[in-house]
Design a protein around this motif. Structure first.
Motif, PDB file in Angstrom:
ATOM      1  N   ASN A 166       0.633  -1.622  -0.222  1.00 61.54           N
ATOM      2  CA  ASN A 166       0.623  -0.360   0.082  1.00 61.54           C
ATOM      3  C   ASN A 166       0.992   1.268   0.504  1.00 61.54           C
ATOM      4  OD1 ASN A 166      -2.090  -1.202   0.148  1.00 61.54           O
ATOM      5  ND2 ASN A 166      -2.220  -1.275   2.430  1.00 61.54           N
ATOM      6  N   GLU A 167       0.188   2.300  -0.971  1.00 63.84           N
ATOM      7  CA  GLU A 167       1.017   3.865  -0.255  1.00 63.84           C
ATOM      8  C   GLU A 167       0.061   4.161   0.903  1.00 63.84           C
ATOM      9  OE1 GLU A 167      -0.107   5.354  -4.202  1.00 63.84           O
ATOM     10  OE2 GLU A 167       1.628   3.900  -5.181  1.00 63.84           O
ATOM     11  N   SER A 168       0.934   5.093   1.673  1.00 59.31           N
ATOM     12  CA  SER A 168       0.402   5.280   3.022  1.00 59.31           C
ATOM     13  C   SER A 168       0.006   6.809   2.468  1.00 59.31           C
ATOM     14  CB  SER A 168       1.450   6.458   3.695  1.00 59.31           C
ATOM     15  OG  SER A 168       2.552   7.313   3.296  1.00 59.31           O
ATOM     16  N   SER A 169      -1.436   7.440   2.913  1.00 59.17           N
ATOM     17  CA  SER A 169      -2.261   8.436   2.959  1.00 59.17           C
ATOM     18  C   SER A 169      -1.417   9.570   2.730  1.00 59.17           C
ATOM     19  CB  SER A 169      -3.279   8.353   3.833  1.00 59.17           C
ATOM     20  OG  SER A 169      -3.116   8.801   4.994  1.00 59.17           O
ATOM     21  N   MET A 170      -0.542   9.868   3.764  1.00 62.11           N
ATOM     22  CA  MET A 170       0.298  11.199   3.467  1.00 62.11           C
ATOM     23  C   MET A 170       1.134  10.947   1.632  1.00 62.11           C
ATOM     24  SD  MET A 170       2.954  12.200   5.954  1.00 62.11           S
ATOM     25  CE  MET A 170       1.508  12.976   6.796  1.00 62.11           C
ATOM     26  N   LEU A 171       1.672  10.167   1.422  1.00 60.56           N
ATOM     27  CA  LEU A 171       1.982  10.064   0.489  1.00 60.56           C
ATOM     28  C   LEU A 171       0.859  10.197  -1.000  1.00 60.56           C
ATOM     29  CD1 LEU A 171       4.423   9.654  -1.780  1.00 60.56           C
ATOM     30  CD2 LEU A 171       4.216   7.179  -1.633  1.00 60.56           C
ATOM     31  N   GLN A 172       0.268  10.157  -0.835  1.00 61.17           N
ATOM     32  CA  GLN A 172      -1.359  10.266  -1.721  1.00 61.17           C
ATOM     33  C   GLN A 172      -1.539  11.672  -1.701  1.00 61.17           C
ATOM     34  OE1 GLN A 172      -4.344   6.612  -1.880  1.00 61.17           O
ATOM     35  NE2 GLN A 172      -2.994   5.789  -0.561  1.00 61.17           N
ATOM     36  N   ASP A 173      -1.372  12.321  -1.245  1.00 62.50           N
ATOM     37  CA  ASP A 173      -2.231  13.292  -0.106  1.00 62.50           C
ATOM     38  C   ASP A 173      -1.243  14.645  -1.125  1.00 62.50           C
ATOM     39  OD1 ASP A 173      -3.920  13.067   0.782  1.00 62.50           O
ATOM     40  OD2 ASP A 173      -3.518  13.334   2.975  1.00 62.50           O
ATOM     41  N   VAL A 174       0.481  14.047  -0.767  1.00 56.54           N
ATOM     42  CA  VAL A 174       1.370  14.709  -1.894  1.00 56.54           C
ATOM     43  C   VAL A 174       1.225  14.562  -2.704  1.00 56.54           C
ATOM     44  CG1 VAL A 174       3.590  14.965  -2.132  1.00 56.54           C
ATOM     45  CG2 VAL A 174       2.674  14.490   0.309  1.00 56.54           C
ATOM     46  N   TRP A 175       1.230  13.998  -3.319  1.00 53.17           N
ATOM     47  CA  TRP A 175       0.741  13.758  -5.357  1.00 53.17           C
ATOM     48  C   TRP A 175      -0.473  14.384  -5.461  1.00 53.17           C
ATOM     49  CZ3 TRP A 175       4.941  14.260  -8.160  1.00 53.17           C
ATOM     50  CH2 TRP A 175       5.336  12.733  -7.932  1.00 53.17           C
ATOM     51  N   ALA A 176      -1.600  14.207  -4.252  1.00 54.84           N
ATOM     52  CA  ALA A 176      -2.675  14.589  -5.489  1.00 54.84           C
ATOM     53  C   ALA A 176      -2.866  16.430  -4.739  1.00 54.84           C
ATOM     54  CB  ALA A 176      -4.028  14.191  -4.032  1.00 54.84           C
ATOM     55  N   GLN A 177      -2.319  17.314  -3.903  1.00 53.73           N
ATOM     56  CA  GLN A 177      -2.728  17.772  -3.509  1.00 53.73           C
ATOM     57  C   GLN A 177      -1.786  19.168  -2.696  1.00 53.73           C
ATOM     58  OE1 GLN A 177      -6.389  17.148  -1.438  1.00 53.73           O
ATOM     59  NE2 GLN A 177      -5.514  17.271   0.057  1.00 53.73           N
ATOM     60  N   GLY A 178      -0.623  18.082  -2.200  1.00 49.75           N
ATOM     61  CA  GLY A 178       0.434  18.765  -1.964  1.00 49.75           C
ATOM     62  C   GLY A 178       0.143  19.020   0.183  1.00 49.75           C
ATOM     63  N   GLN A 179      -0.960  19.532   0.367  1.00 53.76           N
ATOM     64  CA  GLN A 179      -0.873  19.828   1.719  1.00 53.76           C
ATOM     65  C   GLN A 179      -1.580  17.880   2.306  1.00 53.76           C
ATOM     66  OE1 GLN A 179      -4.072  22.736   2.132  1.00 53.76           O
ATOM     67  NE2 GLN A 179      -4.269  22.292   3.854  1.00 53.76           N
ATOM     68  N   THR A 180      -0.975  17.853   3.392  1.00 48.05           N
ATOM     69  CA  THR A 180      -0.716  16.951   4.161  1.00 48.05           C
ATOM     70  C   THR A 180      -1.922  17.581   6.226  1.00 48.05           C
ATOM     71  OG1 THR A 180       0.874  16.122   5.359  1.00 48.05           O
ATOM     72  CG2 THR A 180       1.149  16.256   2.896  1.00 48.05           C
ATOM     73  N   GLU A 181      -1.678  15.921   6.640  1.00 43.18           N
ATOM     74  CA  GLU A 181      -2.244  16.129   7.782  1.00 43.18           C
ATOM     75  C   GLU A 181      -0.815  16.149   8.822  1.00 43.18           C
ATOM     76  OE1 GLU A 181      -6.617  13.397   7.995  1.00 43.18           O
ATOM     77  OE2 GLU A 181      -4.443  12.352   7.726  1.00 43.18           O
ATOM     78  N   ILE A 182       0.152  16.357   8.419  1.00 44.96           N
ATOM     79  CA  ILE A 182       1.205  16.198   9.130  1.00 44.96           C
ATOM     80  C   ILE A 182       1.239  16.730  10.456  1.00 44.96           C
ATOM     81  CG2 ILE A 182       2.743  17.897   7.572  1.00 44.96           C
ATOM     82  CD1 ILE A 182       3.940  14.897   9.062  1.00 44.96           C
ATOM     83  N   ASP A 183       0.700  18.637  11.174  1.00 45.54           N
ATOM     84  CA  ASP A 183       0.728  19.272  12.160  1.00 45.54           C
ATOM     85  C   ASP A 183      -0.578  18.344  12.366  1.00 45.54           C
ATOM     86  OD1 ASP A 183       1.748  21.252  10.230  1.00 45.54           O
ATOM     87  OD2 ASP A 183       0.165  21.662   9.366  1.00 45.54           O
ATOM     88  N   TYR A 184      -0.938  17.315  12.499  1.00 48.71           N
ATOM     89  CA  TYR A 184      -1.887  16.322  13.495  1.00 48.71           C
ATOM     90  C   TYR A 184      -0.895  15.123  14.098  1.00 48.71           C
ATOM     91  CZ  TYR A 184      -4.993  20.040  12.142  1.00 48.71           C
ATOM     92  OH  TYR A 184      -5.276  21.281  11.046  1.00 48.71           O
ATOM     93  N   ILE A 185       0.354  15.166  13.097  1.00 51.33           N
ATOM     94  CA  ILE A 185       0.441  13.795  13.345  1.00 51.33           C
ATOM     95  C   ILE A 185       1.865  14.036  13.838  1.00 51.33           C
ATOM     96  CG2 ILE A 185       1.475  11.588  12.566  1.00 51.33           C
ATOM     97  CD1 ILE A 185      -0.590  11.823  10.249  1.00 51.33           C
ATOM     98  N   ASN A 186       3.152  14.112  13.083  1.00 47.56           N
ATOM     99  CA  ASN A 186       3.722  14.846  14.148  1.00 47.56           C
ATOM    100  C   ASN A 186       3.818  15.720  14.253  1.00 47.56           C
ATOM    101  OD1 ASN A 186       4.567  12.726  11.510  1.00 47.56           O
ATOM    102  ND2 ASN A 186       6.376  12.743  12.596  1.00 47.56           N
ATOM    103  N   GLY A 187       3.347  17.110  14.078  1.00 45.51           N
ATOM    104  CA  GLY A 187       3.351  18.085  14.333  1.00 45.51           C
ATOM    105  C   GLY A 187       2.605  17.998  16.009  1.00 45.51           C
ATOM    106  N   TYR A 188       1.775  17.166  15.859  1.00 47.89           N
ATOM    107  CA  TYR A 188       1.028  17.331  17.856  1.00 47.89           C
ATOM    108  C   TYR A 188       2.568  16.850  18.254  1.00 47.89           C
ATOM    109  CZ  TYR A 188      -1.419  15.614  21.178  1.00 47.89           C
ATOM    110  OH  TYR A 188      -2.038  14.985  22.319  1.00 47.89           O
ATOM    111  N   ILE A 189       3.075  15.686  17.555  1.00 51.01           N
ATOM    112  CA  ILE A 189       4.187  15.763  19.246  1.00 51.01           C
ATOM    113  C   ILE A 189       5.186  16.687  19.499  1.00 51.01           C
ATOM    114  CG2 ILE A 189       6.760  13.741  19.516  1.00 51.01           C
ATOM    115  CD1 ILE A 189       3.709  12.578  19.848  1.00 51.01           C
TER     116      ILE A 189
END
Length: 384
Positions: A317-340
């Motif tokens: 599988n391709e991770s959801s973040m990899l799909q988001d990067v290619w689809a629109q450039g915006q990801t949920e990184i602020d709510y994952i690593n950004g939360y840490i």
């Protein structure tokens, strides 16, 4: 196996002013699906149905199947549909002009939100006035921290907030368009009612809508949903957060499938540094200090075993973040690593590895967008 569901009443909130509400749309179902965005919040008057979930229509004799098909408004090329809501008690008036397009005032009892985390508050705001203290919102999303934004933007008054529920989903889903979801891997959903959300009331005083939604979700066999106490649910959220904090950014930066992070000595070094920070922050959270065995549960070695296990199960599988990067450039990184990173700063812990990954993912998104716009000089050598 393809399973079709139909007969839902829907209302579509559109952006822009170019539409004709007095003419029936001749757009095909597939064309409508391609025009509608995939980040939708879906609700019914008594229950909401998440993407790919089956509805238990026999749950109560008071809840009948609504098969009336509502005509979707035509969507022009410059319009962007952001929000889709199903509500069988509403009636759409196509003769009343622009304001008739899904802008209803009926009370929403239950709402399931499946948008990307960064789009949640924006998607909810137009419907906040239809949610009361007797309403329940279920958030089925990746990451942690979106509820703080929802409170700030949509429900700033604690006395008028709806009840919140959280879901931790391990099913593998791939959405091909707004009406076509592939169940790529069977999993479970952990559900819990958050205490102190609606009017700051205790958990025992949660509204009837919360108990109804929880009971309905648990009774749908394909979801494999189970209810948990708030503290246990938080631990399951953090388990998933730790896994996503490793697999998502690394696969998105390196543009690889999940299974490729295994059997790589150099990546293992990075992953262990990353998990050391994640483990330290989670074990230091004040809300977990009275939990038994929390130090062992979030030990870096256990978290590492979880990461390898998930990477192996989802190797192709391709991770959801990899799909988001290619689809629109915006990801949920602020709510994952950004939360840490955010919680680490509050606790006086400097999470430099997580901070670096956050910046690299955002940089990757910028580069992908520029590449799509043709702004980068690929194929030619710059001379200095």
């Amino acid at each position: 196996m393809t399973e079709s569901r139909k007969g839902f009443d829907v209302e579509v909130k559109l952006h822009g002013n170019q539409h004709n509400s007095t003419k029936k749309s001749k757009t095909s179902r597939r064309e409508k699906a391609s025009l509608l965005g995939h980040e939708d919040a879906i609700a019914t008057n008594e229950e909401a149905i998440a993407d790919g979930a089956e509805s238990d229509e026999s749950d109560s004799p008071d809840h009948k199947t609504f098969s009336k098909k509502r005509q979707l408004p035509s969507v022009g090329p410059e319009e962007d549909s952001e929000h889709m809501e199903a509500n069988p008690s509403d009636k759409m008036d196509h003769e009343s002009g622009e304001e008739s397009l899904g802008v209803h005032e009926s009370h929403i009892h239950n709402l399931i939100v499946t948008t990307k985390a960064y789009a949640t508050a924006k998607a909810l705001k137009p419907f906040a006035h239809r949610l009361t203290t007797e309403s329940t919102i279920l958030f089925l999303q990746n990451g942690i921290g979106v509820i703080d934004e929802v409170n700030e933007i949509c429900f700033p008054d604690p006395e008028t907030r709806p009840q919140y529920m959280i879901g931790v989903n391990s099913h593998g889903l791939k959405q091909r368009n707004a009406f076509d979801v592939v169940h790529a891997g069977a999993g479970t959903i952990a559900l819990g009612i958050l205490p102190g959300t609606g009017s700051a009331r205790p958990l025992i005083d949660a509204p009837d809508s919360s108990r109804y939604l929880l009971r309905t979700m648990v009774r749908v066999p394909v979801l494999v949903a189970v209810g948990f106490a708030p503290t246990e649910l938080l631990q399951q959220q953090l388990d998933k957060l730790a896994i996503n904090a490793v697999i998502n950014p690394i696969t998105a930066i390196l543009d690889i499938k999940n299974g490729n992070i295994d059997h790589n000595f150099f990546l293992k070094r990075v992953i262990r540094l990353l998990l050391a920070e994640v483990s330290l922050v989670i074990r230091s959270l004040p809300e977990l200090q009275n939990v038994v065995n929390v130090k062992m549960r979030f030990d870096p070695r256990r978290l590492e075993r979880l990461v390898w296990s998930v990477a192996e199960l989802t190797a192709v599988n391709e991770s959801s973040m990899l799909q988001d990067v290619w689809a629109q450039g915006q990801t949920e990184i602020d709510y994952i690593n950004g939360y840490i990173v955010k919680r680490g700063e509050q606790l006086g812990i400097h999470c430099v590895v997580n901070y670096m990954l956050v910046q690299l993912i955002k940089a990757r998104g910028v580069l992908v967008n520029k590449e799509k716009e043709g702004l980068l000089p690929f194929g030619s050598v710059a001379k200095f």
